[in-house]
Scaffold this active site. Structure first.
Site, PDB file in Angstrom:
ATOM      1  N   ALA A 105      -4.759 111.474 127.332  1.00  0.00           N
ATOM      2  CA  ALA A 105      -4.198 109.484 127.393  1.00  0.00           C
ATOM      3  C   ALA A 105      -4.166 108.713 125.999  1.00  0.00           C
ATOM      4  CB  ALA A 105      -5.197 108.863 128.654  1.00  0.00           C
ATOM      5  N   THR A 162      -7.800 116.102 122.909  1.00  0.00           N
ATOM      6  CA  THR A 162      -8.114 117.000 122.642  1.00  0.00           C
ATOM      7  C   THR A 162      -9.682 116.932 121.139  1.00  0.00           C
ATOM      8  OG1 THR A 162      -6.713 117.689 120.609  1.00  0.00           O
ATOM      9  CG2 THR A 162      -6.811 119.040 123.166  1.00  0.00           C
ATOM     10  N   GLY A 188      -8.125  97.149 126.817  1.00  0.00           N
ATOM     11  CA  GLY A 188      -8.800  95.442 126.705  1.00  0.00           C
ATOM     12  C   GLY A 188      -8.081  94.935 126.624  1.00  0.00           C
ATOM     13  N   VAL A 236      -7.631 121.353 128.088  1.00  0.00           N
ATOM     14  CA  VAL A 236      -7.094 121.314 129.152  1.00  0.00           C
ATOM     15  C   VAL A 236      -6.905 122.538 129.257  1.00  0.00           C
ATOM     16  CG1 VAL A 236      -6.346 119.440 129.957  1.00  0.00           C
ATOM     17  CG2 VAL A 236      -4.791 120.745 129.561  1.00  0.00           C
ATOM     18  N   TYR A 282       8.555 125.354 128.873  1.00  0.00           N
ATOM     19  CA  TYR A 282       8.371 123.921 129.165  1.00  0.00           C
ATOM     20  C   TYR A 282       9.199 124.457 130.723  1.00  0.00           C
ATOM     21  CZ  TYR A 282       7.699 119.180 128.945  1.00  0.00           C
ATOM     22  OH  TYR A 282       8.195 117.704 129.293  1.00  0.00           O
ATOM     23  N   LYS A 288       6.782 123.281 133.990  1.00  0.00           N
ATOM     24  CA  LYS A 288       6.932 122.315 134.735  1.00  0.00           C
ATOM     25  C   LYS A 288       7.730 122.468 136.280  1.00  0.00           C
ATOM     26  CE  LYS A 288       5.836 119.158 131.304  1.00  0.00           C
ATOM     27  NZ  LYS A 288       4.372 118.306 131.872  1.00  0.00           N
TER      28      LYS A 288
HETATM   29  P1  NAP Z   1       2.728 112.877 123.589  1.00  0.00           P
HETATM   30  O1  NAP Z   1       3.100 112.007 122.921  1.00  0.00           O
HETATM   31  O2  NAP Z   1       2.889 114.580 122.944  1.00  0.00           O
HETATM   32  O3  NAP Z   1       0.883 112.695 124.274  1.00  0.00           O
HETATM   33  C1  NAP Z   1       0.457 114.605 124.770  1.00  0.00           C
HETATM   34  C2  NAP Z   1      -0.853 113.644 125.482  1.00  0.00           C
HETATM   35  O4  NAP Z   1      -0.977 115.297 125.851  1.00  0.00           O
HETATM   36  C3  NAP Z   1      -1.514 113.559 123.873  1.00  0.00           C
HETATM   37  O5  NAP Z   1      -2.345 113.178 124.780  1.00  0.00           O
HETATM   38  C4  NAP Z   1      -2.097 115.082 123.701  1.00  0.00           C
HETATM   39  O6  NAP Z   1      -3.558 114.361 123.428  1.00  0.00           O
HETATM   40  C5  NAP Z   1      -2.207 115.414 125.094  1.00  0.00           C
HETATM   41  N1  NAP Z   1      -2.552 117.437 124.999  1.00  0.00           N
HETATM   42  C6  NAP Z   1      -1.995 118.090 124.065  1.00  0.00           C
HETATM   43  N2  NAP Z   1      -2.293 119.066 124.476  1.00  0.00           N
HETATM   44  C7  NAP Z   1      -3.136 119.142 125.063  1.00  0.00           C
HETATM   45  C8  NAP Z   1      -4.431 120.009 125.495  1.00  0.00           C
HETATM   46  N3  NAP Z   1      -4.673 121.498 124.877  1.00  0.00           N
HETATM   47  N4  NAP Z   1      -5.502 119.591 126.167  1.00  0.00           N
HETATM   48  C9  NAP Z   1      -5.508 118.095 126.549  1.00  0.00           C
HETATM   49  N5  NAP Z   1      -4.542 116.839 126.307  1.00  0.00           N
HETATM   50  C10 NAP Z   1      -3.373 117.829 125.489  1.00  0.00           C
HETATM   51  O7  NAP Z   1       3.677 114.060 125.173  1.00  0.00           O
HETATM   52  P2  NAP Z   1       4.094 112.364 125.855  1.00  0.00           P
HETATM   53  O8  NAP Z   1       6.240 112.164 125.816  1.00  0.00           O
HETATM   54  O9  NAP Z   1       3.692 111.023 126.615  1.00  0.00           O
HETATM   55  O10 NAP Z   1       4.262 113.340 127.180  1.00  0.00           O
HETATM   56  C11 NAP Z   1       3.279 113.863 128.446  1.00  0.00           C
HETATM   57  C12 NAP Z   1       3.927 113.980 129.564  1.00  0.00           C
HETATM   58  O11 NAP Z   1       5.016 114.077 130.104  1.00  0.00           O
HETATM   59  C13 NAP Z   1       3.556 115.887 129.337  1.00  0.00           C
HETATM   60  O12 NAP Z   1       3.005 116.656 130.392  1.00  0.00           O
HETATM   61  C14 NAP Z   1       5.792 115.528 128.727  1.00  0.00           C
HETATM   62  O13 NAP Z   1       5.734 117.870 129.006  1.00  0.00           O
HETATM   63  C15 NAP Z   1       5.509 115.334 130.486  1.00  0.00           C
HETATM   64  N6  NAP Z   1       6.642 114.855 129.966  1.00  0.00           N
HETATM   65  C16 NAP Z   1       7.008 113.642 128.634  1.00  0.00           C
HETATM   66  C17 NAP Z   1       8.728 113.306 128.439  1.00  0.00           C
HETATM   67  C18 NAP Z   1       9.769 112.619 127.474  1.00  0.00           C
HETATM   68  O14 NAP Z   1      10.372 112.533 127.368  1.00  0.00           O
HETATM   69  N7  NAP Z   1       8.103 112.401 126.293  1.00  0.00           N
HETATM   70  C19 NAP Z   1       9.835 113.813 129.585  1.00  0.00           C
HETATM   71  C20 NAP Z   1       9.438 114.553 130.350  1.00  0.00           C
HETATM   72  C21 NAP Z   1       8.151 114.955 130.594  1.00  0.00           C
HETATM   73  P3  NAP Z   1      -3.977 114.941 121.573  1.00  0.00           P
HETATM   74  O15 NAP Z   1      -2.499 115.298 120.787  1.00  0.00           O
HETATM   75  O16 NAP Z   1      -4.612 113.648 121.276  1.00  0.00           O
HETATM   76  O17 NAP Z   1      -5.567 115.579 121.701  1.00  0.00           O
END
Ligand code: NAP
Length: 251
Positions: free
Chosen positions: A13, A37, A50, A68, A159, A163
């Site tokens: 988050a 992390t 907030g 995780v 990936y 998924k």
């Molecule tokens: P993002 O901006 O890269 O954020 C990823 C988040 O995952 C960060 O908060 C990161 O936390 C956390 N994370 C990474 N590795 C981790 C681990 N080992 N343990 C715990 N937390 C971890 O990605 P996003 O685009 O928001 O994506 C969020 C979700 O949506 C993902 O599951 C992604 O596959 C999915 N998704 C995204 C898209 C897209 O177009 N953006 C499309 C389809 C699906 P820290 O780096 O702070 O640790």
């Protein structure tokens, strides 16, 4: 939609979709636990909560460190959530990574890392909270998948596999936990503007935009609204489903 009195956990988050989901659940009234992390990784998310609630949700928002992919880290985080929150009603498995590459050149390490975080990580967190969620009687699990889990994608075998696996995991959980009043669903985003997609070239982005009937990329807020709905009483009869939120890209 009102989540007052509910305790929610959102993994990953610190930014992007996870941050928007945490803000939305807090705005709807939930006590929210956010993970990253990194120590301090969710500071900006707590600030955003907030701001979105005029400070009203600040005292019921918490940040925790959790990887995780690491069993001990998940166990420690689960202990902290249940100690402070007293249980869990809503679990959003959002943490995810990519390590793209063509299949013929994909290393075992890159495959294991992506599946270890996106799929095994969701399994570990679901298992850690299955009992508290069952106790809640109206528990909610929302796993953040991807359209590529349905379609596959060249350059993303690891990936897409993670998924797609998440859908099977979620449907199985939906069946096993339905008797305890828990629903489990996947939200499958299309192209959402976050750090994860920021590095793509302008050529790739404009080619993708042409495939989106609603003619815009999605925002983290678009996904958060769908997650908020799935976590609410309004979605109480909806389980084992994959909701695609992609502007019509894969219809
Ligand atoms: P993002 O901006 O890269 O954020 C990823 C988040 O995952 C960060 O908060 C990161 O936390 C956390 N994370 C990474 N590795 C981790 C681990 N080992 N343990 C715990 N937390 C971890 O990605 P996003 O685009 O928001 O994506 C969020 C979700 O949506 C993902 O599951 C992604 O596959 C999915 N998704 C995204 C898209 C897209 O177009 N953006 C499309 C389809 C699906 P820290 O780096 O702070 O640790």
């Amino acid at each position: 939609m009102n989540l007052t009195g509910k305790v929610a956990l959102v993994t990953g988050a610190s930014r992007g979709i996870g941050r928007a989901v945490a803000v939305e659940l807090a705005r709807l009234g939930a006590t929210v636990f956010c993970t990253s992390t990194r120590e301090g990784g969710c500071d900006a998310t707590l600030t955003a909560i907030g701001e979105a609630t005029n400070g009203e949700a600040t005292s019921r928002s918490h940040a925790l460190v959790c990887d995780v992919a690491d069993q001990a880290s998940v166990d420690a985080m689960a202990k902290a959530v249940t100690a402070t929150g007293g249980g869990l009603d809503i679990l959003v498995n959002n943490a995810g990574i990519t390590k793209d590459g063509l299949f013929l050149r994909m290393s075992t390490e890159d495959f294991d890392q992506v599946v270890g975080t996106n799929l095994r990580g969701a399994f570990l967190v679901c298992r850690a909270f299955a009992r508290p969620l069952a106790k809640s009687k109206a528990g909610r699990i929302v796993n953040i998948g991807s359209v590529v889990g349905l379609t596959g994608n060249a350059g993303q075998a690891n990936y897409a596999a993670s998924k797609a696996g998440l859908i099977g995991l979620t449907k199985s959980l939906a069946q096993e936990l339905a008797g305890r009043g828990v629903t489990a669903n996947v939200v499958a985003p299309g192209f959402i503007e976050t750090d994860m997609t920021a590095g793509l070239s302008e050529d790739v982005k404009s080619a993708m935009l042409k495939q989106i009937p609603l003619a815009r990329f999605g925002s983290a807020g678009d996904i958060a609204k769908t997650v908020g709905f799935l976590c609410s009483d309004a979605a109480g009869y909806l389980t084992g489903q994959t909701l695609v939120v992609d502007g019509g890209m894969t219809m």
